[in-house]
Scaffold this motif. Sequence first.
Motif, PDB file in Angstrom:
ATOM      1  N   ARG A  93       0.822  -1.210   0.000  1.00 37.33           N
ATOM      2  CA  ARG A  93       0.000   0.000   0.000  1.00 37.33           C
ATOM      3  C   ARG A  93       0.856   1.261   0.000  1.00 37.33           C
ATOM      4  O   ARG A  93       0.532   2.251  -0.646  1.00 37.33           O
ATOM      5  CB  ARG A  93      -0.900   0.014   1.233  1.00 37.33           C
ATOM      6  N   ALA A  94       1.951   1.208   0.723  1.00 36.08           N
ATOM      7  CA  ALA A  94       2.835   2.381   0.767  1.00 36.08           C
ATOM      8  C   ALA A  94       3.424   2.658  -0.612  1.00 36.08           C
ATOM      9  O   ALA A  94       3.543   3.816  -1.030  1.00 36.08           O
ATOM     10  CB  ALA A  94       3.946   2.157   1.791  1.00 36.08           C
ATOM     11  N   ARG A  95       3.780   1.591  -1.305  1.00 33.53           N
ATOM     12  CA  ARG A  95       4.301   1.765  -2.659  1.00 33.53           C
ATOM     13  C   ARG A  95       3.238   2.391  -3.566  1.00 33.53           C
ATOM     14  O   ARG A  95       3.528   3.273  -4.367  1.00 33.53           O
ATOM     15  CB  ARG A  95       4.694   0.412  -3.254  1.00 33.53           C
ATOM     16  N   GLU A  96       2.051   1.891  -3.455  1.00 35.21           N
ATOM     17  CA  GLU A  96       0.973   2.453  -4.262  1.00 35.21           C
ATOM     18  C   GLU A  96       0.807   3.925  -3.930  1.00 35.21           C
ATOM     19  O   GLU A  96       0.663   4.774  -4.810  1.00 35.21           O
ATOM     20  CB  GLU A  96      -0.337   1.703  -3.991  1.00 35.21           C
ATOM     21  N   GLN A  97       0.864   4.228  -2.663  1.00 37.06           N
ATOM     22  CA  GLN A  97       0.677   5.611  -2.243  1.00 37.06           C
ATOM     23  C   GLN A  97       1.774   6.510  -2.789  1.00 37.06           C
ATOM     24  O   GLN A  97       1.516   7.626  -3.245  1.00 37.06           O
ATOM     25  CB  GLN A  97       0.615   5.690  -0.711  1.00 37.06           C
ATOM     26  N   ALA A  98       2.991   5.979  -2.777  1.00 35.52           N
ATOM     27  CA  ALA A  98       4.105   6.766  -3.299  1.00 35.52           C
ATOM     28  C   ALA A  98       3.875   7.109  -4.763  1.00 35.52           C
ATOM     29  O   ALA A  98       4.196   8.201  -5.235  1.00 35.52           O
ATOM     30  CB  ALA A  98       5.406   5.979  -3.145  1.00 35.52           C
ATOM     31  N   LEU A  99       3.285   6.178  -5.446  1.00 40.60           N
ATOM     32  CA  LEU A  99       2.972   6.397  -6.853  1.00 40.60           C
ATOM     33  C   LEU A  99       1.884   7.458  -6.982  1.00 40.60           C
ATOM     34  O   LEU A  99       1.987   8.412  -7.756  1.00 40.60           O
ATOM     35  CB  LEU A  99       2.493   5.072  -7.442  1.00 40.60           C
ATOM     36  N   LEU A 100       0.842   7.281  -6.201  1.00 40.70           N
ATOM     37  CA  LEU A 100      -0.293   8.209  -6.285  1.00 40.70           C
ATOM     38  C   LEU A 100       0.106   9.612  -5.847  1.00 40.70           C
ATOM     39  O   LEU A 100      -0.488  10.596  -6.294  1.00 40.70           O
ATOM     40  CB  LEU A 100      -1.449   7.692  -5.429  1.00 40.70           C
ATOM     41  N   ASP A 101       1.101   9.674  -4.986  1.00 40.28           N
ATOM     42  CA  ASP A 101       1.546  10.990  -4.514  1.00 40.28           C
ATOM     43  C   ASP A 101       2.125  11.843  -5.642  1.00 40.28           C
ATOM     44  O   ASP A 101       2.264  13.058  -5.495  1.00 40.28           O
ATOM     45  CB  ASP A 101       2.602  10.836  -3.408  1.00 40.28           C
ATOM     46  N   LEU A 138      -7.437   9.106 -13.444  1.00 40.72           N
ATOM     47  CA  LEU A 138      -6.750   7.828 -13.653  1.00 40.72           C
ATOM     48  C   LEU A 138      -7.691   6.657 -13.393  1.00 40.72           C
ATOM     49  O   LEU A 138      -7.780   5.718 -14.194  1.00 40.72           O
ATOM     50  CB  LEU A 138      -5.523   7.730 -12.742  1.00 40.72           C
ATOM     51  N   VAL A 139      -8.394   6.719 -12.283  1.00 40.88           N
ATOM     52  CA  VAL A 139      -9.310   5.627 -11.964  1.00 40.88           C
ATOM     53  C   VAL A 139     -10.373   5.485 -13.056  1.00 40.88           C
ATOM     54  O   VAL A 139     -10.657   4.384 -13.537  1.00 40.88           O
ATOM     55  CB  VAL A 139      -9.985   5.871 -10.601  1.00 40.88           C
ATOM     56  N   ARG A 140     -10.900   6.602 -13.462  1.00 37.68           N
ATOM     57  CA  ARG A 140     -11.916   6.581 -14.495  1.00 37.68           C
ATOM     58  C   ARG A 140     -11.371   6.005 -15.802  1.00 37.68           C
ATOM     59  O   ARG A 140     -12.017   5.202 -16.470  1.00 37.68           O
ATOM     60  CB  ARG A 140     -12.355   8.025 -14.703  1.00 37.68           C
ATOM     61  N   ILE A 141     -10.163   6.409 -16.137  1.00 39.58           N
ATOM     62  CA  ILE A 141      -9.556   5.937 -17.382  1.00 39.58           C
ATOM     63  C   ILE A 141      -9.289   4.435 -17.320  1.00 39.58           C
ATOM     64  O   ILE A 141      -9.560   3.700 -18.267  1.00 39.58           O
ATOM     65  CB  ILE A 141      -8.244   6.713 -17.650  1.00 39.58           C
ATOM     66  N   LEU A 142      -8.781   3.975 -16.204  1.00 42.61           N
ATOM     67  CA  LEU A 142      -8.541   2.538 -16.071  1.00 42.61           C
ATOM     68  C   LEU A 142      -9.845   1.758 -16.196  1.00 42.61           C
ATOM     69  O   LEU A 142      -9.893   0.713 -16.842  1.00 42.61           O
ATOM     70  CB  LEU A 142      -7.860   2.230 -14.736  1.00 42.61           C
ATOM     71  N   PRO A 156      -6.947  -6.705   4.316  1.00 41.21           N
ATOM     72  CA  PRO A 156      -6.404  -7.259   3.074  1.00 41.21           C
ATOM     73  C   PRO A 156      -6.522  -6.268   1.928  1.00 41.21           C
ATOM     74  O   PRO A 156      -7.397  -5.409   1.927  1.00 41.21           O
ATOM     75  CB  PRO A 156      -7.280  -8.484   2.812  1.00 41.21           C
ATOM     76  N   LEU A 157      -5.621  -6.395   0.991  1.00 46.07           N
ATOM     77  CA  LEU A 157      -5.690  -5.560  -0.212  1.00 46.07           C
ATOM     78  C   LEU A 157      -6.899  -5.953  -1.048  1.00 46.07           C
ATOM     79  O   LEU A 157      -7.232  -7.119  -1.152  1.00 46.07           O
ATOM     80  CB  LEU A 157      -4.446  -5.791  -1.076  1.00 46.07           C
ATOM     81  N   GLU A 158      -7.490  -4.967  -1.660  1.00 41.88           N
ATOM     82  CA  GLU A 158      -8.499  -5.296  -2.664  1.00 41.88           C
ATOM     83  C   GLU A 158      -7.827  -5.191  -4.018  1.00 41.88           C
ATOM     84  O   GLU A 158      -7.690  -4.111  -4.579  1.00 41.88           O
ATOM     85  CB  GLU A 158      -9.667  -4.320  -2.567  1.00 41.88           C
ATOM     86  N   LEU A 159      -7.390  -6.320  -4.505  1.00 41.03           N
ATOM     87  CA  LEU A 159      -6.597  -6.311  -5.733  1.00 41.03           C
ATOM     88  C   LEU A 159      -7.271  -5.549  -6.866  1.00 41.03           C
ATOM     89  O   LEU A 159      -6.627  -4.843  -7.629  1.00 41.03           O
ATOM     90  CB  LEU A 159      -6.307  -7.738  -6.195  1.00 41.03           C
ATOM     91  N   GLU A 160      -8.574  -5.695  -6.960  1.00 40.85           N
ATOM     92  CA  GLU A 160      -9.248  -5.063  -8.108  1.00 40.85           C
ATOM     93  C   GLU A 160      -9.240  -3.546  -8.054  1.00 40.85           C
ATOM     94  O   GLU A 160      -9.551  -2.882  -9.038  1.00 40.85           O
ATOM     95  CB  GLU A 160     -10.673  -5.620  -8.254  1.00 40.85           C
ATOM     96  N   HIS A 161      -8.862  -2.982  -6.900  1.00 38.70           N
ATOM     97  CA  HIS A 161      -8.718  -1.534  -6.827  1.00 38.70           C
ATOM     98  C   HIS A 161      -7.275  -1.100  -6.599  1.00 38.70           C
ATOM     99  O   HIS A 161      -6.999   0.068  -6.379  1.00 38.70           O
ATOM    100  CB  HIS A 161      -9.581  -0.964  -5.699  1.00 38.70           C
ATOM    101  N   PHE A 162      -6.398  -2.054  -6.614  1.00 38.14           N
ATOM    102  CA  PHE A 162      -5.007  -1.774  -6.295  1.00 38.14           C
ATOM    103  C   PHE A 162      -4.274  -1.387  -7.570  1.00 38.14           C
ATOM    104  O   PHE A 162      -4.160  -2.172  -8.517  1.00 38.14           O
ATOM    105  CB  PHE A 162      -4.402  -3.026  -5.652  1.00 38.14           C
ATOM    106  N   LEU A 163      -3.775  -0.180  -7.596  1.00 37.18           N
ATOM    107  CA  LEU A 163      -3.234   0.365  -8.834  1.00 37.18           C
ATOM    108  C   LEU A 163      -2.158  -0.504  -9.502  1.00 37.18           C
ATOM    109  O   LEU A 163      -2.252  -0.793 -10.700  1.00 37.18           O
ATOM    110  CB  LEU A 163      -2.726   1.791  -8.604  1.00 37.18           C
ATOM    111  N   GLU A 206     -10.133  12.450 -21.844  1.00 34.42           N
ATOM    112  CA  GLU A 206      -9.473  11.374 -21.101  1.00 34.42           C
ATOM    113  C   GLU A 206      -8.113  11.039 -21.698  1.00 34.42           C
ATOM    114  O   GLU A 206      -7.152  10.779 -20.966  1.00 34.42           O
ATOM    115  CB  GLU A 206     -10.372  10.131 -21.085  1.00 34.42           C
ATOM    116  N   ARG A 207      -8.027  11.063 -22.998  1.00 32.91           N
ATOM    117  CA  ARG A 207      -6.736  10.777 -23.634  1.00 32.91           C
ATOM    118  C   ARG A 207      -5.682  11.802 -23.205  1.00 32.91           C
ATOM    119  O   ARG A 207      -4.543  11.460 -22.929  1.00 32.91           O
ATOM    120  CB  ARG A 207      -6.882  10.792 -25.157  1.00 32.91           C
TER     121      ARG A 207
END
Lengths: 154, 154
Positions: free
Chosen positions: A126-134, A144-148, B16-23, B140-141
């Motif tokens: 999670r910390a890694r993900e956060q570092a990315l999101l930061d 980003l979420v919408r695009i994914l 636990p992580l929710e993989l489907e929302h984990f970037l 979005e692009r």
Amino acid sequence: MSNPRKATPPGIKHAPLELEHFLPYRLSILSNTVSQGIADDYQRLYDLSMTEWRVMAVLARFEGLSAREVADRTAMDKVAVSRALARLVEAGRVSRHMADNDKRRSVLDLTEAGWAIHDVVAPMARAREQALLDKLSEEERTWLVRILDRLQDR
Amino acid sequence: MSNPRKATPPGIKHAPLELEHFLPYRLSILSNTVSQGIADDYQRLYDLSMTEWRVMAVLARFEGLSAREVADRTAMDKVAVSRALARLVEAGRVSRHMADNDKRRSVLDLTEAGWAIHDVVAPMARAREQALLDKLSEEERTWLVRILDRLQDR
DNA sequence: TGCAGTTGGTTTCAAATGTAACTATAAAGA
DNA sequence: TCTTTATAGTTACATTTGAAACCAACTGCA
């Protein structure tokens, strides 16, 4: 000689891809960098492969899954799951017993030891993900979420 | 008994992580899906691996590179490049000759046959990219490019 | 019942990949 | 020049991965 060489006509350009602007390539580089970074963390600490960690993560979320269900939820193929489970069970990180209604099916759960690892690794991930999101603004994160979501067709 | 089991205290959740929302996970799935889709195209047609295609793509863009430079530009390691080149040269898709100022260095180029393949595969790859981008609005692009730039730190 | 087809899961074998060692050339310094 | 160090690229070996074959258990149906 017959079959004359078809040299490229002068007027036609080859139009090579510019990899650095090519979306599939950029995604690949980014994804590998990020995933490998996380994997380094838990590989060093627990000698855990990426597939093993994914299996653990999904078992943390859903207890009592079968191997097939793990494969479905991780988008890994069943052979990879089978091998990851063999190692995890061997290492005492996952327990496996037979379903009583279907003797082929296994019922999988994290053991205490498995949970202990999970409870260290999950926050690191999670910390890694956060570092990315930061690196992104709030607005960019929303997009980003919408695009994914869109790219993944839901 | 000593060494009492450290059961998780009731108040503490495992989270636990929710993989489907984990970037990182989403990126990985998306990237693999996209890249594999493209790879299927050219593997079927030309028995070309993903690494080989990447080498060809970069040689299309920059003629006369050395193996080292190819490795740098594709973010692949030099062994992978060496192997890809061995196959490509063997198949007559890439020409290799020695640099006259430095006998270690090779000078690499696509052959006619290599260009012919390139000129089929590059448009297919672009079409795949376009199909992906077609899922997004213009707005979005624009955001996507910006977000990728940020995530990749430039 | 009992046979045909399916599903869960493992094993086997070949191909892909990574790491480290190695060869040959080049560059730098004494 | 001679020696050391660095670089380009390949080879060897071990590990990982994937595809297909396989086994065992379940399901459907005659």
